[in-house]
Design an enzyme around this catalytic site. Sequence first.
Site, mmCIF file in Angstrom:
data_model
loop_
_atom_site.group_PDB
_atom_site.id
_atom_site.type_symbol
_atom_site.label_atom_id
_atom_site.label_comp_id
_atom_site.label_asym_id
_atom_site.label_seq_id
_atom_site.Cartn_x
_atom_site.Cartn_y
_atom_site.Cartn_z
ATOM 1 C CG ASP A 1 14.138 7.483 -4.353
ATOM 2 O OD1 ASP A 1 13.194 6.680 -4.386
ATOM 3 O OD2 ASP A 1 13.978 8.716 -4.306
ATOM 4 C CE LYS B 1 11.175 5.472 -11.047
ATOM 5 N NZ LYS B 1 9.919 5.142 -10.408
ATOM 6 N NE ARG C 1 2.247 10.870 -4.981
ATOM 7 C CZ ARG C 1 3.142 11.070 -5.953
ATOM 8 N NH1 ARG C 1 2.838 11.813 -7.003
ATOM 9 N NH2 ARG C 1 4.338 10.517 -5.894
ATOM 10 C CB CYS D 1 -0.909 0.000 1.221
ATOM 11 S SG CYS D 1 -1.929 -1.483 1.388
ATOM 12 C CB ALA D 2 4.123 1.958 -1.617
#
Length: 334
Positions: free
Chosen positions: A180, A100, A21, A15-16
């Site tokens: 990131d 990624k 979003r 549920c990141a």
Amino acid sequence: MVRGAAPLRIGVLGCAEIARRRMLPAFAAYPGTHLAAVAGRDPERARATAEPYGARPVHGYRNLLAMDDIDAVYVPLPAALHHTWAEAALHAGKHVLAEKPLTTDARATARLLGLAEERGLALAENTMFVHHPQHTAVRELLDAGAIGELRSFRAEFTVPRFPADDIRLQPELGGGALWDTGVYPVRAALHLLGPELEAVGAVLTEDPAHGVDTHGAALLRTPSGVTAHLTFGLDHGYASVYELCGSRGRLTLDRAFTPPAGHPPLLRTETREGRRELRLDPFDQVTAAVAAFTEAATTGTPPDPAVLHQARLLAAVRDLAHTPDPTTAPRPRS
């Protein structure tokens, strides 16, 4: 998507924030996919995430992988967990779209790509920006000689500081700027300069409070001598830009990596003859990424080899940054 094919039934592992979003709304809106289930370690959070889309909440990732009415999974988990759950999903016979980087180890990436091909399953890394036509327009300008012969490429992707407990600052979860934000300029260099790029220098600056790199830079080159100068970071003013310098001028693209769907891209070229601007139509790269994955799953398209090229370049950047400089080593006493 193949005409007449049933929508691809999507299960989400986690549920990141990026899932809630961006990706869940895209899966729900795209006609080629059906958002079927959302799995979480916390049943209540899974329910709250799934409910707005009429999806089924599932307690535990393995329970979702065991479901027969799921064709594909989306993996928005922390980077260090991508390999484990992408591999489990492939063994369960599911197509996989993972955030990624696909893994934080080039050998693990190679094994996953091999497993996907062996099982005839789609495996994609969710590098959304490569689906935006603004980069095709850049390539067309280069091919047309708009800035002459290409000499160098410069790319920067930096974002402001995250809260101290953010997963991107936790080494055990694959945190750090290279994984990131560094992925973006590295992939952009591959996208525009080709797969023969090699890393020749790198710097990663570590934050001792968190044990992860918070910014860095890399120097790549092509066999013909075109250089790529890349900058990335997690504790900076926002920047999302690349620039190509040629023998006659330069070409710049701002909002290169994360343009909003309503943003009209602007390409600028500067030569001796003056400055020109090319305004493009807005484009939703999130929907385009969902469409590309759906197409791969429904047509049997093999994984993009750029994913492995990228993994190897990221590994080389990390190795170069952690290799001691012999010119700064203490000299032996005579």
